[in-house]
Scaffold this motif. Structure first.
Motif: not given
Length: 653
Positions: A304-309
């Motif tokens: 999966g792509l970058n999760p928000p942080s």
């Protein structure tokens, strides 16, 4: 014609040093600020343009992609496609390796090679910079954050602090660019960077002994003594399988790099070697089940792509201070490396990159990176060199690399499960060995011993102290050198080159002749409060030494002291006081002070302070030749006491 025979013409033929017209204070201040913050005059192309064109130019300034994209061709796409795929093959294994070096989840290395390159491709002005994580920044982050939070005991807090430090690094970098403060980075001299990078590379290599020897418990300190103590107190835990595997891959990577250097057209061999090592190492572990025999592997990487942080940023005490400090230090280092690398490759292709634009671009990508589970990124040299050698044409190669990393995140991350950590360590070691530039250190030793001292201080500080200590020592020694240059400027005794009207330093030109009855000095720096006292004492010593030499040789007594001020670009009130005291000292000896070619700022201040009135405007000349001619004329024609008013005799002459 010798100096003694110099036939001085009528005084009307002398070229007088002009006093510039007075400038309003705010106009001078505006000019100084402009030259400090806008030396490249970025607004000149906005002049006399319509609002719509100004908007387009402004958009192109902050987003250079709008400048080069309309001119993009199919040939450019072909070159950038090859370059992007090539650097992706290097970015994927390096990203995972450097994330482990930063004590962060390996997947963050891939996240950081996806979002930041896309932002840089839109905002960066370099065609060759390949964006990604770097070893030195990763080590710094691990070291500085690790002193406050243990990444094993509290991995989530450590991860969130890494995002927060990246955010503050980006804010600092973008602010320096927006406020045109890029000159601050120039305080990191070439010698400082060589020593610092070499020391950091050595420390990074030492840290890899943990994975290469298969150790589970290892020191959190980065200095040589702590690492060696940790290694040799655990000899019973060494894993020969891991050590053999690591040495084999290091040898393989170094051989491929050596081959690519000898055969530049095969640059792709060394570029593909890290990915090939990851594939070979994973296959070897999978087929032999080496993970059951002490060979540590990465384990599961989620797809999966970058999760928000954004919500993970730590903006409360007591950890916020640590995050800010880490962000400031790592941000400056990343900025210095990225700009230095970008400028290096721009010189090869003969195009210009804007340092302030680069700061804004690097800062913006770190700010947005911190919001999308990325940690510190910049333009590493190894990846950028591959990008350059692969023939990239524009920053679109970063877009291609980002797409390749995106596909990896979506579909290929399970394949890294069996990748041995020792292979990642081998990739780091091979990359770091290239940063230990011993040839540059030898060159510094040959050219400038003080620069070598700066370099060596940085190296020793990093290796035996910490990365921060090494950086502080290097910057402190560099600033000390600058202060010494300012506080102890060089003064030279000038003599006449035989059969010419040229006057040069007698130390550099031993055949230069002393001019009888005249002491000619040159001051090689602006005169400020920091060096005024020293210059007064040094000038007095020059006069004492010259009088002693004249007595010993029985030559004509000293009558004139000429001070060549051609290189004195500025002077403050302490400097003017120094000149006034020198004049009094010269007067007490029965001599005459003569000035040669003071700069415009110096002349303005000497005139406003009334020093020129006290000295007499006739004793200020444009060249040393004219000053010596006038003094010789006075000595040969009539010999009044220089302290008396001789204007009548001069006018008659």
């Amino acid at each position: 014609m010798g100096n003694a025979d110099y036939a001085y013409p009528n005084a009307d033929c002398v070229h007088r040093v002009a006093i510039p017209p007075p400038q309003p204070f705010f106009k001078s201040l505006k000019y100084s600020l402009k030259e400090t913050f806008f030396p490249d005059d970025p607004f000149r192309k906005f002049k006399n343009q319509t609002p719509s064109i100004k908007f387009v130019l402004g958009l192109q300034y902050f987003f250079p992609i709008f400048e080069w994209a309309p001119k993009y061709t199919l040939q450019f796409l072909k070159s950038d496609l090859i370059s992007g795929i090539t650097i992706a093959s290097l970015a994927i294994p390096q990203g995972i390796s450097y994330a482990k070096l930063a004590n962060l989840p390996p997947i963050l290395g891939l996240y950081s090679s996806f979002i930041p390159p896309l932002i840089y491709a839109m905002m960066g002005s370099s065609r060759d910079l390949a964006v990604g994580t770097v070893a030195v920044g990763s080590l710094l982050m691990a070291s500085m954050l690790g002193r406050v939070v243990n990444y094993i005991e509290n991995p989530n807090l450590f991860l969130h602090l890494a995002f927060t430090a990246t955010f503050f690094a980006g804010v600092l970098q973008a602010s320096l660019g927006l406020f045109r403060l890029g000159f601050i980075v120039d305080f990191l001299s070439h010698a400082t960077i060589v020593g610092f990078m070499g020391g950091a590379a050595t420390v990074v290599c030492l840290q890899q002994l943990k994975s290469i020897l298969g150790l589970e418990h290892f020191t959190h300190e980065a200095d040589l003594v702590s690492v060696m103590r940790s290694v040799f107190t655990q000899t019973h835990e060494w894993r020969w399988e891991s050590a053999v595997l690591g040495c084999c891959f290091i040898f393989f990577l170094l051989v491929t790099r050596y081959f690519s250097k000898r055969q530049p057209k095969f640059f792709w061999v060394s570029a593909m070697a890290p990915l090939a090592s990851v594939i070979l190492g994973s296959l070897l572990v999978y087929l032999t089940h080496a993970e059951k025999h002490g060979v540590q592997v990465i384990g599961k990487l989620k797809k999966g792509l970058n999760p928000p942080s954004v919500t993970n940023l730590v903006l409360v005490s007591p950890y916020m201070g640590t995050a800010i400090k880490t962000g400031l230090v790592t941000g400056i280092i990343a900025l210095a490396e990225g700009i230095a690398v970008g400028r290096s490759f721009s010189m090869f292709k003969n195009y210009h990159i804007d340092g302030n634009k680069e700061m804004i671009a690097i800062g913006t990508m770190n700010i947005f990176g911190s919001f999308t589970s990325c940690y510190l990124t910049t333009g590493p040299f190894s990846r950028s060199a591959v990008n350059y050698n692969a023939g990239c044409k524009t920053a679109a190669s970063n877009i291609v690399m980002a797409i390749a990393v995106m596909l990896t995140l979506l579909f290929l991350t399970p394949l890294f499960h069996f990748t041995p950590l020792v292979v990642l360590s081998a990739i780091i070691v091979s990359a770091m060995l290239g940063l230990i530039d011993y040839q540059a250190a030898i060159h510094l030793w040959k050219i400038d011993k003080f620069d070598f001292l700066v370099c060596f201080s940085a190296y020793v500080g990093v290796v035996f102290g910490s990365v921060e200590i090494g950086l502080v020592i290097a910057v402190a020694v560099s600033l000390l050198r600058v202060l010494l240059f300012i506080a102890r400027p060089r003064t030279f005794l000038l003599g006449n080159i035989p059969n010419s009207a040229v006057y040069r330093n007698v130390e550099q030109y031993p055949n230069a002749n002393h001019v009888p009855g005249i002491l000619i000095l040159e001051i090689d720096a602006p005169i400020y409060f920091a060096n005024a006292s020293y210059l007064r004492e040094r000038i007095t010593r020059w006069m004492d030494e010259e009088e002693d030499r004249i007595k010993a040789s029985g030559q004509t007594s000293l009558q004139y002291v000429i001070m060549n001020m051609t290189t004195v670009a500025n002077i403050d009130t302490s400097g003017i006081s120094m000149l006034e005291e020198c004049k009094k000292s010269v007067d007490r000896r029965g001599l005459q002070l003569v000035l040669v070619n003071p700069g415009s700022e110096v002349m303005k201040k000497l005139n406003k302070s009334k020093f020129l009135d006290e000295l007499g405007h006739k004793w200020v000349y444009l060249t040393v030749e004219e000053a010596v001619g006038a003094c010789n004329f006075m000595l040969n024609t009539y010999k009044p006491n220089p302290l008396k008013d001789d204007s009548e005799g001069w006018n008659n002459a």
